[in-house]
Design a protein around this motif. Structure first.
Motif, PDB file in Angstrom:
ATOM      1  N   GLU A  23     -18.158  -6.291  -2.582  1.00 41.35           N
ATOM      2  CA  GLU A  23     -17.578  -5.130  -1.880  1.00 41.35           C
ATOM      3  C   GLU A  23     -18.381  -4.723  -0.640  1.00 41.35           C
ATOM      4  OE1 GLU A  23     -18.690  -5.303  -4.927  1.00 41.35           O
ATOM      5  OE2 GLU A  23     -19.831  -3.522  -5.553  1.00 41.35           O
TER       6      GLU A  23
ATOM      7  N   THR B   2     -12.260  -5.397   2.420  1.00 45.14           N
ATOM      8  CA  THR B   2     -12.150  -4.359   1.397  1.00 45.14           C
ATOM      9  C   THR B   2     -11.303  -3.237   1.989  1.00 45.14           C
ATOM     10  OG1 THR B   2     -14.175  -3.421   2.276  1.00 45.14           O
ATOM     11  CG2 THR B   2     -14.378  -4.810   0.315  1.00 45.14           C
ATOM     12  N   VAL B   3     -10.702  -2.431   1.108  1.00 46.16           N
ATOM     13  CA  VAL B   3      -9.800  -1.382   1.579  1.00 46.16           C
ATOM     14  C   VAL B   3     -10.500  -0.413   2.531  1.00 46.16           C
ATOM     15  CG1 VAL B   3      -8.433   0.623   0.846  1.00 46.16           C
ATOM     16  CG2 VAL B   3      -8.294  -1.518  -0.420  1.00 46.16           C
ATOM     17  N   ASP B   4     -11.779  -0.087   2.203  1.00 43.48           N
ATOM     18  CA  ASP B   4     -12.461   0.928   3.012  1.00 43.48           C
ATOM     19  C   ASP B   4     -13.467   0.322   3.985  1.00 43.48           C
ATOM     20  OD1 ASP B   4     -14.160  -0.042   1.113  1.00 43.48           O
ATOM     21  OD2 ASP B   4     -15.149   1.866   0.722  1.00 43.48           O
TER      22      ASP B   4
ATOM     23  N   SER C   9       0.849  -1.191   0.000  1.00 41.98           N
ATOM     24  CA  SER C   9       0.000   0.000   0.000  1.00 41.98           C
ATOM     25  C   SER C   9       0.888   1.245   0.000  1.00 41.98           C
ATOM     26  CB  SER C   9      -0.891  -0.004   1.242  1.00 41.98           C
ATOM     27  OG  SER C   9      -1.249   1.309   1.610  1.00 41.98           O
TER      28      SER C   9
ATOM     29  N   GLU D 276      -4.038  -1.690   5.056  1.00 38.59           N
ATOM     30  CA  GLU D 276      -4.853  -0.474   5.221  1.00 38.59           C
ATOM     31  C   GLU D 276      -5.854  -0.686   6.362  1.00 38.59           C
ATOM     32  OE1 GLU D 276      -5.570   2.282   2.615  1.00 38.59           O
ATOM     33  OE2 GLU D 276      -3.709   1.892   1.517  1.00 38.59           O
ATOM     34  N   ASN D 277      -6.431  -1.874   6.419  1.00 41.37           N
ATOM     35  CA  ASN D 277      -7.333  -2.198   7.531  1.00 41.37           C
ATOM     36  C   ASN D 277      -6.595  -2.070   8.862  1.00 41.37           C
ATOM     37  OD1 ASN D 277      -9.180  -4.942   5.912  1.00 41.37           O
ATOM     38  ND2 ASN D 277      -9.350  -2.731   5.708  1.00 41.37           N
TER      39      ASN D 277
ATOM     40  N   HIS E  52     -14.294   1.568   7.861  1.00 39.99           N
ATOM     41  CA  HIS E  52     -15.035   2.792   8.203  1.00 39.99           C
ATOM     42  C   HIS E  52     -16.528   2.536   8.372  1.00 39.99           C
ATOM     43  CE1 HIS E  52     -11.289   4.731   7.370  1.00 39.99           C
ATOM     44  NE2 HIS E  52     -11.289   4.274   6.121  1.00 39.99           N
ATOM     45  N   ASP E  53     -17.097   1.816   7.407  1.00 39.67           N
ATOM     46  CA  ASP E  53     -18.525   1.505   7.520  1.00 39.67           C
ATOM     47  C   ASP E  53     -18.799   0.622   8.737  1.00 39.67           C
ATOM     48  OD1 ASP E  53     -19.474   2.979   5.460  1.00 39.67           O
ATOM     49  OD2 ASP E  53     -19.517   1.327   3.992  1.00 39.67           O
TER      50      ASP E  53
ATOM     51  N   ASP F  36      -6.154   1.556   9.668  1.00 42.85           N
ATOM     52  CA  ASP F  36      -7.434   2.172  10.012  1.00 42.85           C
ATOM     53  C   ASP F  36      -7.904   1.750  11.408  1.00 42.85           C
ATOM     54  OD1 ASP F  36      -7.546   3.514   7.640  1.00 42.85           O
ATOM     55  OD2 ASP F  36      -8.799   2.014   6.623  1.00 42.85           O
TER      56      ASP F  36
END
Lengths: 480, 214
Positions: free
Chosen positions: A145, A169-171, A34, A211-212, A174-175, A215
């Motif tokens: 996703e 998933t990369v993001d 990353s 990334e996880n 957050h959710d 985060d």
């Protein structure tokens, strides 16, 4: 209080493997796929060589290991402390992220749905030896996703137990934090979920997982770093070699997490396996894999770190002799060594298949090994000399207060595993183990307390999940 | 009074002897009829205990302890019951473990449950010879004779006792029930017993059925 234990490594062994892993991190390094995280690590002064390989100096590693908390509390949806992760306490949670479900009601192996996860949530909420929920299956009816995050919905809705989860998933994180925050606003102080992140062996962090990792650390969420060497394929075939690699990978994760947020709870985990050289399959509870787990757990405990593994599961595909013996042996190893978080119950086929009936049976296996591992108390009350005097030679203990007071705590009573005799079995219609497990599943699902949250929170949860799904252009008619 | 009756019920269900006797004393002091105490507190309490056992909510020790307390309260009430006590019994049962067999757990459970259910129980103990069973039948004139055997090798003794009853012309004077781990319904029929029960609760139901009492 005498307690049976199991041990493997000497202090010298531990220090040797630790030393070699430090060497690997310093000399060979770990690839980070990353850009964002590589830049972040550069900004912390780490050396990055060609191909985004990051070197971790030994002093840094050793100091970051010391920044990890030695225990932390997992809270429930209502903000009450539930599990104190630490010491030699073992907490079981279902094996996670299965891509298949063995459906014994339909007698088939099929793709799991979010409705299956609702059933698992209700069962786990009722099962006394399964301490936490997990996002146990991947609901295939949703687009890839969104699959990581939607899994929190039934768990938060139907159960108060803490959750072991993770994003793919990369993001995703957050959710997921958004959903968890509906119930607890200060997740960094009162976490209700642990997030799993898995490096990709050998010595690599994929974009998604690293990334996880970053985060989760930023949010201050407990992180479980799960390295998964497969002996002979993605790690040296020798147990010692796999161990050095495993240790180096987890240490690299610990450094990244602690650099991002000092003191964030990190659990040293793993899912080692043997790689079957005939069929190309990862075997998670093969004896060699258990040795890797047992060894890294001892190294982790030596370093005062919290521990996790994948045990109390089986690599076979059906509920049979093999599934029982593999689940039982591995659960016993985990419990005897006091591994803090154990993922596995319900799981079959190389960590790919969940099964409700296995889950309720595994609950009892966990009960058996937990009881055995607890040992027993030796005190005046337990020695029971006064009682012996009272009953005298030839008497009976059945109707004694002492018996009534202690028997349920001293003796574990499984109720699906057979304890009655042939006659009683026939009286009950000679039900097989499988039939008894099925019956238990039906009963628990029926009487499952369905601990729904208060209606305002439930409404908010519904709004949030629908909002998330809308982002991906999905509307769902009915959620479980 | 309702309060005290309830308290007594709870004390028996929970196996709290001290509390049970205290409350019973209080009830008597208030002039409550001992028969009423039995009907309204003791019997319902044991019924609840039995239901809890069948739901697997209560295990054997809790049932046994409750039964002990029940018996203690009964003994305490006895002097206050006058001569009605004999009429109160639903029937008389002689019970024992057969010759060559020293297992008493199952037999004791059955004896306890029967006495809790209101039967008068005479327990001959273990390793009881056919002659002793015959003697007891002649002496006590029971309504029911219970024969317990835990081993396949001693089961045959149940048959021996029944044959002996026949030989002495006593067989139609008493109902014979058999039980124990190896014993089956089929075996009971084969040896000419009047009934078989798989556990202590079934035994109570069986005896009630045989004697036509509730």
């Amino acid at each position: 209080m005498p307690r049976p234990t199991i041990s493997l490594l000497s202090k010298n062994d531990i220090e040797l493997i630790h030393e070699k892993a430090l060497e690997v991190l310093e000399v060979i390094g770990v690839r980070i796929e990353s850009r964002r995280v590589v830049n972040l690590l550069k900004s912390y002064g780490l050396e990055v060589s060609e191909g985004n390989v990051v070197k971790f100096p030994r002093d840094l590693v050793e100091s970051k290991v010391k920044d990890c908390p030695h225990e932390f509390t997992l809270y429930d949806r209502e903000g009450k402390p539930r599990l104190l992760v630490g010491g030699d306490r073992t907490y079981f949670n279902p094996g996670s992220a299965a891509t298949k479900i063995l459906d014994l009601r339909q007698n088939t192996i099929r793709d799991p749905t979010l409705w299956d996860l609702r059933d698992i949530a209700i069962l786990v909420n009722e099962l006394e030896n399964i301490d936490a929920q997990s996002t146990a299956v991947v609901p295939h009816e949703f687009p890839p996703e969104t699959r990581d995050r939607v899994r929190l919905y039934p768990l938060l809705k139907y159960s108060t137990k803490p959750i072991v989860t993770g994003a793919f998933t990369v993001d995703g994180v957050h959710d997921m934090v958004k959903l968890l925050s509906i119930f607890i606003s200060d997740l960094d102080k009162r976490p209700i979920a642990i997030f799993d992140v898995c490096p990709s062996p050998p010595l690599k962090w994929s974009e998604v997982t690293v990334e996880n990792l970053v985060d989760c650390a930023k949010y201050g969420l407990p992180i479980e770093i799960i390295s998964m060497p497969s002996l002979g394929a993605t790690s040296p075939v020798t147990i010692a070699g796999a161990l050095v690699q495993h240790h180096a990978e987890v240490l690299s994760g610990i450094v990244i997490a602690q650099l991002v947020r000092k003191g964030v709870p990190v659990v040293y985990g793993g899912s080692p396996s043997t790689f079957d050289m005939r069929y190309g399959t990862p075997n998670i509870v093969a004896p060699e894999a258990l040795l890797v787990s047992l060894a890294y757990v001892e190294i982790a405990k030596y370093l005062n770190l919290l521990t996790h593994t994948y045990m109390a599961l089986s690599d076979t595909i059906l509920l049979d002799y093999q599934s029982g013996v593999e689940t039982g042996i591995s659960a016993l190893v985990a419990c005897l060594r006091g591994i803090n978080v154990v993922s596995g119950p319900g799981m079959l086929e190389h960590e790919s298949t969940q099964c409700l009936e296995k889950l309720v049976l595994d609950n009892e296996v966990c009960g058996l090994v937990r009881r055995f591992s607890r040992g027993f108390n030796i005190g005046i009350e337990e020695l029971a000399i006064d009682l012996l005097r009272d009953v005298g030679p030839g008497g009976t203990f059945l109707s004694k207060k002492h018996t009534v007071k202690h028997f349920k705590k001293e003796i574990y009573h499984p109720h699906i595993l057979l304890r009655y005799d042939m006659r009683e079995w026939m009286r009950r219609g000679s039900p097989s183990l499988l039939e008894r497990a099925k019956q238990e599943v039906e009963q628990l699902l029926k009487r499952g307390t369905r601990e729904l949250p208060p209606s305002d929170l439930l409404q908010e949860l519904n709004r949030a999940i629908n909002g998330i799904l809308r982002k991906f252009g999905i509307t769902v008619r009915e959620l479980p | 009074m309702e309060d005290l009756i309830n308290k007594l019920k709870v004390a028996i269900i929970e196996g709290d002897e001290e509390e049970a006797l205290k409350v019973t004393k209080e009830l008597l002091e208030r002039g409550i009829d001992p028969k009423l105490i039995i009907e309204r507190a003791l019997e319902p309490a044991m019924k609840i205990v039995g239901e809890k056992f069948e739901r697997e909510e209560y295990f054997i020790p809790e049932v046994m302890l409750a039964a002990e307390v029940f018996k203690k309260v009964m003994e305490f009430l006895k002097p206050h019951l006058g001569q009605e006590v004999g009429e109160k019994s639903k029937g008389r049962v002689v019970i024992g473990t057969v010759r060559g067999d020293i297992h008493e757990l199952g037999k004791n459970l059955v004896a306890t449950m029967l006495s809790v259910a209101g039967f008068e129980v005479i327990d001959l103990g273990v390793d009881v010879s056919p002659e002793k069973f015959i003697e007891a039948v002649e002496k006590y004139r029971p309504d029911v004779l219970g024969l317990s055997a835990l081993m396949t090798t001693t089961m045959i003794e149940q048959k021996v006792v029944i044959e002996e009853l026949k030989r002495r012309g006593l067989r139609d004077k008493v109902k014979v029930i058999v039980g124990g781990a190896p014993v089956t319904e089929e075996w009971a029929r084969e040896i000419g017993a009047d009934g078989y029960a798989a556990n202590a609760y079934e035994a109570v139901r069986l005896v009630k059925k045989l004697l036509g009492v509730e």
